[in-house]
Design an enzyme around this catalytic site. Structure first.
Site, PDB file in Angstrom:
ATOM      1  N   HIS A   1      46.250  45.163  26.657  1.00 41.39           N
ATOM      2  CA  HIS A   1      46.243  43.710  26.790  1.00 41.39           C
ATOM      3  C   HIS A   1      46.812  43.259  28.136  1.00 41.39           C
ATOM      4  O   HIS A   1      47.769  43.843  28.642  1.00 41.39           O
ATOM      5  CB  HIS A   1      47.045  43.068  25.657  1.00 41.39           C
ATOM      6  CG  HIS A   1      46.195  42.456  24.593  1.00 41.39           C
ATOM      7  ND1 HIS A   1      45.521  43.214  23.657  1.00 41.39           N
ATOM      8  CD2 HIS A   1      45.882  41.168  24.342  1.00 41.39           C
ATOM      9  CE1 HIS A   1      44.839  42.408  22.858  1.00 41.39           C
ATOM     10  NE2 HIS A   1      45.037  41.152  23.257  1.00 41.39           N
TER      11      HIS A   1
ATOM     12  N   SER B   1      49.239  46.902  23.437  1.00 41.06           N
ATOM     13  CA  SER B   1      50.105  45.986  24.169  1.00 41.06           C
ATOM     14  C   SER B   1      50.665  46.676  25.413  1.00 41.06           C
ATOM     15  O   SER B   1      50.909  47.885  25.402  1.00 41.06           O
ATOM     16  CB  SER B   1      51.272  45.555  23.265  1.00 41.06           C
ATOM     17  OG  SER B   1      52.271  44.875  24.008  1.00 41.06           O
TER      18      SER B   1
ATOM     19  N   TYR C   1      38.664  39.197  17.124  1.00 38.91           N
ATOM     20  CA  TYR C   1      38.913  40.632  17.000  1.00 38.91           C
ATOM     21  C   TYR C   1      37.896  41.329  16.106  1.00 38.91           C
ATOM     22  O   TYR C   1      37.199  40.694  15.308  1.00 38.91           O
ATOM     23  CB  TYR C   1      40.313  40.868  16.419  1.00 38.91           C
ATOM     24  CG  TYR C   1      41.411  40.703  17.440  1.00 38.91           C
ATOM     25  CD1 TYR C   1      42.101  41.794  17.935  1.00 38.91           C
ATOM     26  CD2 TYR C   1      41.746  39.444  17.927  1.00 38.91           C
ATOM     27  CE1 TYR C   1      43.113  41.647  18.881  1.00 38.91           C
ATOM     28  CE2 TYR C   1      42.745  39.278  18.875  1.00 38.91           C
ATOM     29  CZ  TYR C   1      43.425  40.391  19.344  1.00 38.91           C
ATOM     30  OH  TYR C   1      44.408  40.251  20.283  1.00 38.91           O
TER      31      TYR C   1
END
EC number: 3.5.1.23
Length: 577
Positions: free
Chosen positions: A207, A257, A507
């Site tokens: 991300h 992440s 998503y």
């Protein structure tokens, strides 16, 4: 060898106090610029005159309006040299970038609304980058390389480990091993001139949220810093800096992440704030850049030559009514997608990257959602047949999601948006949504896209799967395996996935991950069988790609319906609060 060229263009949107796109936060407003934002493009021309075009934006998302505008501009500029089916428009998913570029309502609420000049700037930059890349095309070798991040490289962590471990193919991992619950290999397409790397396109999923939602400057985030790092390195190794282009696109970033996830993760994230966040974004980006350059060196990576035909297939699907092949959904005989719904987990956000509604409100919303479901299903016999069937199909597709928003009828916990009782001061974003509903700006408009593109581009022996959403690590892996099997024996030996392509739809999780209803499952808006539907349709599209072009028979005509012009006008060029 291909006729390959590259170029970039500054998007050039001035920060003027409008909310940035990605976090969906009313107060996340752009009042300055930390780094330039670019459209970066590759033109890969084959021997028969066909060209694959890849353009990647320093933006949070691509919208249908953006792609349609660029397609129109390139068709006018390039004529027969341009084929929309071999053109992919993607983005880095940086959350510190302008919004307001789509005609659908929901993801523009905080901007507020649709901002035509933002869309025009994006279209102009993309067209400039693509035509510049075509003009710069020259004989160039292309290799597919790879490099793996070492386990101690602090670059990416899985932020939904419980969901990841629900997949049968997942290896057992502890909460101290979230950095291993993802694909740590970076694939790199390297353009080589005179035997030296001259440009590259990286695919690695993480991300673009190194920068949080309290900062007020446009910034390319970690992928932008990675591109700048490599462009400077390539320039110093033989070319002028303006001629160097490095594209850092996304692979399976859905559950990945750039921030540490594990014991003490929230406290660790809180220690990185303000200017330190820009330092962290650059550190992460430089690491991605170093890894990309390592892949291009003679001592790393696969280094396999890419050569052969350019081809591509693309179609649009109504994601509200797709049926998944039982092979992809554990034998379920009637696995279907449904109308778009956002779960409480979506509005609750993620603990580390971007917290949403307060925990107490999320608990209350889940309880209310469950109560509403029970009450509705008990009372189906008393409802009109059409509404009863809508609810039955919705819950069949969406369970066990605790539904907070039904996008098609525009209901929040069963209440029309304009009549939601939460005071406007308590949630400015909801207040703006309510205001737009009251003035008639949302009456028949789509809240989110529902007719979405899927695409496969072939460059020699490489097939590039182009997906419109945020696919989790395992979801993307399953799509790659599906396409690889369909193209086996047809000259394709490598299959890669690129996400955030051509439009945005939230998503895509596996159905096992969806059952856990973490953030990613809450934002898988078409329900638990979404991935199975994508596998079904990507398999069919790959089978078409395997055929001679004259024998192909698939839908080339479907496109999203235009949004009502009068309603779009009501939510365009809204004043900045």
């Amino acid at each position: 060898m291909y006729q390959l060229g590259w170029a970039k263009a500054d998007i050039g949107i001035e920060p003027a106090g409008r909310a940035m796109c990605g976090y969906g936060m009313w107060d996340h407003r752009a009042r300055g610029q930390q780094t330039p934002l670019y459209a970066r493009a590759w033109w890969v021309g084959g021997a028969d005159g066909r060209a694959a075009i890849i353009c990647v934006l320093d933006m949070a998302m691509v919208t249908h309006s953006m792609r349609a505008g660029v397609v129109d501009a390139l068709t006018a500029e390039l004529g027969d040299d341009f084929n929309p089916e071999t053109f992919v428009l993607a983005c880095t998913h940086s959350h510190s970038t302008p919004g307001g570029c789509g005609h659908e309502a929901m993801y523009n609420i905080v901007t507020p609304g649709f901002v035509p000049e933002h869309l025009e700037a994006v279209v102009r930059a993309c067209a400039t980058a693509v035509t510049g890349a075509k003009a710069a095309a020259a004989p160039t070798g292309l290799t597919l390389d790879a490099s793996e991040f070492a386990p101690n490289d602090d670059v990416a962590w899985n932020r939904s480990l419980g969901s990841y471990l629900a997949n049968p193919e997942a290896m057992p991992l502890t909460e101290t091993e979230t950095h291993l619950a993802l694909d740590r290999t970076m694939s790199v397409l390297t353009a080589r001139r005179d035997g030296k790397p001259a440009s590259l396109l990286s695919l690695f999923g993480v991300h673009c949220t190194s920068l949080g939602n309290s900062l007020e400057r446009h910034d390319g985030d970690n992928k932008g810093y990675a591109a700048a790092y490599v462009e400077q390195a390539l320039a110093s190794d033989g070319g002028g800096e303006d001629e160097s282009v490095a594209i850092f696109a996304q692979a399976t970033a859905g559950d990945v992440s750039p921030h540490f996830h594990g014991p003490g993760d929230v406290a660790r994230r809180n220690r990185i704030s303000g200017e330190a966040e820009y330092v962290e974004a650059r550190r992460n980006g430089d690491l991605q850049g170093e890894t990309a350059l390592a892949a291009t060196s003679s001592t790393h990576g696969r280094g396999s030559d890419v050569d052969g035909p350019i081809d591509g297939v693309m179609t649009y699907l109504d994601l509200t009514e797709q049926t998944a092949d039982p092979r992809f959904v554990d034998g379920h005989p009637n696995a279907r997608t449904g109308e778009p719904c956002h779960g409480v987990a979506f509005f609750a956000g993620t603990r580390v990257d971007g917290p949403g509604m307060p925990k107490a409100i999320a608990v209350a919303a889940r309880a209310q959602s469950k109560l509403l479901r029970r009450r509705r299903l008990r009372g189906l016999a008393k409802l009109p047949v059409e509404e009863a069937e809508r609810l039955r199909r919705m819950y069949e597709a969406q369970d066990p999601k605790d539904i907070l928003m039904e996008a098609k009828p525009k209901l929040q916990l069963g209440t029309p948006i304009d009549r939601v009782r939460l005071p406007d001061w308590a949630d400015p974003s909801l207040a703006e949504m309510k205001r737009q509903a009251r003035v008639g700006a949302l009456k028949t408009s789509s809240m989110v896209p529902t007719v979405l593109p899927i695409q496969i581009i072939r460059i020699g022996q490489l097939a590039l799967i182009c997906c419109p959403g945020e696919f989790t690590t395992v979801a993307g892996r399953r799509v790659v395996e599906t396409v690889r099997a369909a193209l086996d024996g047809h000259g394709v030996t490598e299959v890669l996935i690129m996400t955030y392509c051509n439009d945005y739809m939230g998503y895509v999780t596996t159905h096992q991950e969806y059952e856990q209803q973490a953030y990613e499952g809450g934002h898988t808006i078409f329900g638990r069988w979404t991935l199975g539907a994508f596998q079904t349709q990507f398999e069919k599209l790959a089978q078409q790609l395997a055929m001679p072009s004259d024998d192909r028979d698939y839908d080339r005509d479907t496109r999203p319906a235009p949004q009502p012009a009068d309603e779009l006008a009501l939510r365009s060029n809204l004043p900045v609060p």
